[in-house]
Write a protein that holds these residues in place. Structure first.
Motif, PDB file in Angstrom:
ATOM      1  N   LEU A 114       4.877  73.763  56.178  1.00 40.87           N
ATOM      2  CA  LEU A 114       5.316  73.370  57.525  1.00 40.87           C
ATOM      3  C   LEU A 114       6.543  72.477  57.390  1.00 40.87           C
ATOM      4  CD1 LEU A 114       1.859  72.430  59.089  1.00 40.87           C
ATOM      5  CD2 LEU A 114       3.092  74.597  59.345  1.00 40.87           C
ATOM      6  N   ASP A 115       7.660  72.879  57.981  1.00 40.88           N
ATOM      7  CA  ASP A 115       8.868  72.066  57.847  1.00 40.88           C
ATOM      8  C   ASP A 115       8.801  70.839  58.758  1.00 40.88           C
ATOM      9  OD1 ASP A 115       9.691  72.787  60.450  1.00 40.88           O
ATOM     10  OD2 ASP A 115      10.833  74.503  59.716  1.00 40.88           O
ATOM     11  N   ASP A 116       9.810  69.983  58.655  1.00 41.14           N
ATOM     12  CA  ASP A 116       9.793  68.716  59.386  1.00 41.14           C
ATOM     13  C   ASP A 116       9.679  68.919  60.892  1.00 41.14           C
ATOM     14  OD1 ASP A 116      10.020  67.401  57.011  1.00 41.14           O
ATOM     15  OD2 ASP A 116      12.164  66.972  57.190  1.00 41.14           O
ATOM     16  N   ARG A 117      10.388  69.900  61.413  1.00 40.32           N
ATOM     17  CA  ARG A 117      10.357  70.131  62.865  1.00 40.32           C
ATOM     18  C   ARG A 117       8.975  70.558  63.324  1.00 40.32           C
ATOM     19  NH1 ARG A 117      10.474  74.456  66.118  1.00 40.32           N
ATOM     20  NH2 ARG A 117      10.787  75.870  64.353  1.00 40.32           N
ATOM     21  N   ILE A 118       8.357  71.471  62.569  1.00 42.23           N
ATOM     22  CA  ILE A 118       7.023  71.952  62.939  1.00 42.23           C
ATOM     23  C   ILE A 118       6.009  70.818  62.868  1.00 42.23           C
ATOM     24  CG2 ILE A 118       5.148  73.518  62.314  1.00 42.23           C
ATOM     25  CD1 ILE A 118       7.500  74.953  63.546  1.00 42.23           C
ATOM     26  N   ARG A 119       6.096  69.997  61.827  1.00 46.60           N
ATOM     27  CA  ARG A 119       5.149  68.876  61.701  1.00 46.60           C
ATOM     28  C   ARG A 119       5.316  67.897  62.860  1.00 46.60           C
ATOM     29  NH1 ARG A 119       6.749  69.127  56.243  1.00 46.60           N
ATOM     30  NH2 ARG A 119       7.910  67.152  56.407  1.00 46.60           N
ATOM     31  N   LEU A 120       6.565  67.617  63.250  1.00 46.07           N
ATOM     32  CA  LEU A 120       6.799  66.703  64.358  1.00 46.07           C
ATOM     33  C   LEU A 120       6.259  67.288  65.663  1.00 46.07           C
ATOM     34  CD1 LEU A 120       8.011  64.102  65.456  1.00 46.07           C
ATOM     35  CD2 LEU A 120      10.203  65.307  65.696  1.00 46.07           C
ATOM     36  N   ASP A 121       6.464  68.587  65.862  1.00 48.43           N
ATOM     37  CA  ASP A 121       5.944  69.221  67.075  1.00 48.43           C
ATOM     38  C   ASP A 121       4.416  69.159  67.114  1.00 48.43           C
ATOM     39  OD1 ASP A 121       8.476  69.815  67.931  1.00 48.43           O
ATOM     40  OD2 ASP A 121       8.408  71.939  67.366  1.00 48.43           O
ATOM     41  N   ILE A 122       3.777  69.398  65.975  1.00 47.06           N
ATOM     42  CA  ILE A 122       2.311  69.325  65.916  1.00 47.06           C
ATOM     43  C   ILE A 122       1.831  67.925  66.273  1.00 47.06           C
ATOM     44  CG2 ILE A 122       0.327  69.394  64.345  1.00 47.06           C
ATOM     45  CD1 ILE A 122       1.703  71.727  62.909  1.00 47.06           C
ATOM     46  N   LEU A 123       2.492  66.911  65.722  1.00 44.13           N
ATOM     47  CA  LEU A 123       2.116  65.535  66.042  1.00 44.13           C
ATOM     48  C   LEU A 123       2.288  65.244  67.530  1.00 44.13           C
ATOM     49  CD1 LEU A 123       3.624  63.569  63.006  1.00 44.13           C
ATOM     50  CD2 LEU A 123       1.218  64.047  63.460  1.00 44.13           C
ATOM     51  N   ASN A 124       3.361  65.757  68.122  1.00 49.84           N
ATOM     52  CA  ASN A 124       3.590  65.521  69.545  1.00 49.84           C
ATOM     53  C   ASN A 124       2.563  66.225  70.424  1.00 49.84           C
ATOM     54  OD1 ASN A 124       5.799  63.803  69.334  1.00 49.84           O
ATOM     55  ND2 ASN A 124       7.259  65.489  69.215  1.00 49.84           N
ATOM     56  N   ILE A 125       1.924  67.255  69.886  1.00 45.50           N
ATOM     57  CA  ILE A 125       0.883  67.957  70.633  1.00 45.50           C
ATOM     58  C   ILE A 125      -0.466  67.258  70.504  1.00 45.50           C
ATOM     59  CG2 ILE A 125      -0.493  70.092  70.735  1.00 45.50           C
ATOM     60  CD1 ILE A 125       2.077  71.597  69.933  1.00 45.50           C
ATOM     61  N   VAL A 126      -0.844  66.912  69.270  1.00 45.55           N
ATOM     62  CA  VAL A 126      -2.226  66.482  69.048  1.00 45.55           C
ATOM     63  C   VAL A 126      -2.399  65.003  68.735  1.00 45.55           C
ATOM     64  CG1 VAL A 126      -2.804  68.781  68.163  1.00 45.55           C
ATOM     65  CG2 VAL A 126      -2.230  66.961  66.546  1.00 45.55           C
ATOM     66  N   SER A 127      -1.314  64.307  68.414  1.00 44.22           N
ATOM     67  CA  SER A 127      -1.507  62.988  67.810  1.00 44.22           C
ATOM     68  C   SER A 127      -0.777  61.853  68.505  1.00 44.22           C
ATOM     69  CB  SER A 127      -1.073  63.036  66.333  1.00 44.22           C
ATOM     70  OG  SER A 127      -1.438  61.867  65.656  1.00 44.22           O
ATOM     71  N   VAL A 128      -0.307  62.068  69.715  1.00 43.38           N
ATOM     72  CA  VAL A 128       0.301  60.990  70.485  1.00 43.38           C
ATOM     73  C   VAL A 128      -0.405  60.927  71.832  1.00 43.38           C
ATOM     74  CG1 VAL A 128       2.547  61.248  69.360  1.00 43.38           C
ATOM     75  CG2 VAL A 128       2.079  62.485  71.485  1.00 43.38           C
ATOM     76  N   PRO A 129      -0.370  59.757  72.494  1.00 51.35           N
ATOM     77  CA  PRO A 129      -0.954  59.693  73.841  1.00 51.35           C
ATOM     78  C   PRO A 129      -0.315  60.736  74.751  1.00 51.35           C
ATOM     79  CG  PRO A 129      -0.491  57.491  73.013  1.00 51.35           C
ATOM     80  CD  PRO A 129       0.130  58.443  72.044  1.00 51.35           C
ATOM     81  N   ARG A 130      -1.133  61.350  75.597  1.00 48.43           N
ATOM     82  CA  ARG A 130      -0.661  62.437  76.458  1.00 48.43           C
ATOM     83  C   ARG A 130      -0.894  62.110  77.932  1.00 48.43           C
ATOM     84  NH1 ARG A 130      -0.473  67.519  74.133  1.00 48.43           N
ATOM     85  NH2 ARG A 130       0.315  68.102  76.196  1.00 48.43           N
ATOM     86  N   ASP A 131       0.021  62.574  78.769  1.00 52.05           N
ATOM     87  CA  ASP A 131      -0.182  62.467  80.210  1.00 52.05           C
ATOM     88  C   ASP A 131      -1.206  63.516  80.641  1.00 52.05           C
ATOM     89  OD1 ASP A 131       1.700  60.467  80.307  1.00 52.05           O
ATOM     90  OD2 ASP A 131       3.333  61.776  80.978  1.00 52.05           O
ATOM     91  N   MET A 132      -2.061  63.108  81.587  1.00 59.60           N
ATOM     92  CA  MET A 132      -3.107  63.995  82.086  1.00 59.60           C
ATOM     93  C   MET A 132      -3.094  63.956  83.609  1.00 59.60           C
ATOM     94  SD  MET A 132      -6.197  63.056  79.406  1.00 59.60           S
ATOM     95  CE  MET A 132      -7.014  64.645  79.566  1.00 59.60           C
ATOM     96  N   ILE A 133      -3.733  64.945  84.224  1.00 58.30           N
ATOM     97  CA  ILE A 133      -3.763  65.025  85.681  1.00 58.30           C
ATOM     98  C   ILE A 133      -5.187  65.294  86.155  1.00 58.30           C
ATOM     99  CG2 ILE A 133      -3.205  67.499  85.718  1.00 58.30           C
ATOM    100  CD1 ILE A 133      -1.522  66.889  88.267  1.00 58.30           C
TER     101      ILE A 133
END
Length: 273
Positions: A114-133
């Motif tokens: 997994l390259d740097d961009r893919i790893r960063l995208d994965i973290l932004n999906i699963v590993s940072v606080p997320r807005d919810m509705i």
């Protein structure tokens, strides 16, 4: 997986999927990553769609077949690092984001595919606080057992005690938001959990950047968690927001995503990647 580690229900499901991927007893970090891909609820559903879009649906199984277990860290090492992240965020259950962040930090095989961009995208999906509705169109506050505490609106006389509580439990970062709540012209949009005349939790809405319809922040004293206090505070706020006339509530930067999914049916707002 017992001992000091406490997991969300989604992580428990991922572990069960991971166990089905191995012939022996040992689960490696890559098995957990594949299990998260296959679990497909909440942020894991977003992870599935993202990796499918990037690589195709067979990629994750190919990674599993080609993985080098000898070079991988032990799952115990991954869980230790995930636990440290959980503690740093004042949370009490290890979630999939904590574990996947640890895998991406520790596992050389995963990082080799997994390259740097893919790893960063994965973290932004699963590993940072997320807005919810949350939809409030037909909202009704559920009946909840409040045996050892009560919930009420914050009053002017609570101001200094509430500030002291917030500073003691969470530091200074939420102090300006409490001050915002007390500047409102109408009733203060802050609810308190009270036990023996002491504040043990709070929740707000409409205090972040003075934006309307935003729930949060919310916090419970460290020694009073897992007792239903957070759920009660959340529902008192949502009920108030529904009465005001909001049709939706936005939970900004939610950390314990699964808590909000289960407690009020909140859904994550997809990230733009």
């Amino acid at each position: 997986m017992g001992g000091k580690f406490r997991f969300t229900n989604r992580v428990e499901r991922i572990f069960n999927i991971s166990k089905s991927l191995v012939s022996g007893e040992v689960i490696c970090p890559v098995h957990f990553l594949v299990g998260a891909f296959k679990e497909r609820t909440g942020v894991c559903a977003e992870l599935f769609l993202y990796l499918d879009r990037q690589f195709g649906i067979d990629f994750i199984d190919q990674m599993l077949r080609n993985s080098s277990y000898e070079a991988s860290p032990s799952l115990a090492d991954v869980l230790e690092l995930a636990h440290e992240t959980m503690v740093a965020y004042h949370q009490i259950y290890i979630n999939e984001g904590h574990i996947i962040r640890a895998i991406l930090e520790l596992d050389p095989f995963v990082n080799s595919v997994l390259d740097d961009r893919i790893r960063l995208d994965i973290l932004n999906i699963v590993s940072v606080p997320r807005d919810m509705i949350v939809s409030l169109k037909k909202y009704m506050r559920p009946e909840m057992n409040q045996i050892d505490f009560s919930i009420r609106k914050a009053l002017p006389r609570d101001y200094h005690q509430l500030l002291a509580f917030v500073k003691c439990e969470f530091g200074d970062r939420w102090v300006p938001l409490i001050e915002n709540g007390y500047k409102t012209l109408n009733k203060t949009p802050i609810f308190l959990a009270i036990a023996e005349d002491n504040i043990i939790g709070f929740a707000c809405y409409d205090v972040v950047r003075n934006r309307k319809g935003l729930f949060g922040p919310m916090g419970t004293a460290a020694g009073c968690r897992t007792k239903g206090i957070g759920a009660a505070l959340l529902h008192f706020c949502l009920n108030d927001m529904a009465k005001v006339g909001y049709e939706y509530a936005i939970i900004g930067q939610a950390g314990p995503i699964e808590f909000y999914e289960k407690t009020c049916g909140a859904r994550i707002i997809p990230v733009e990647i």
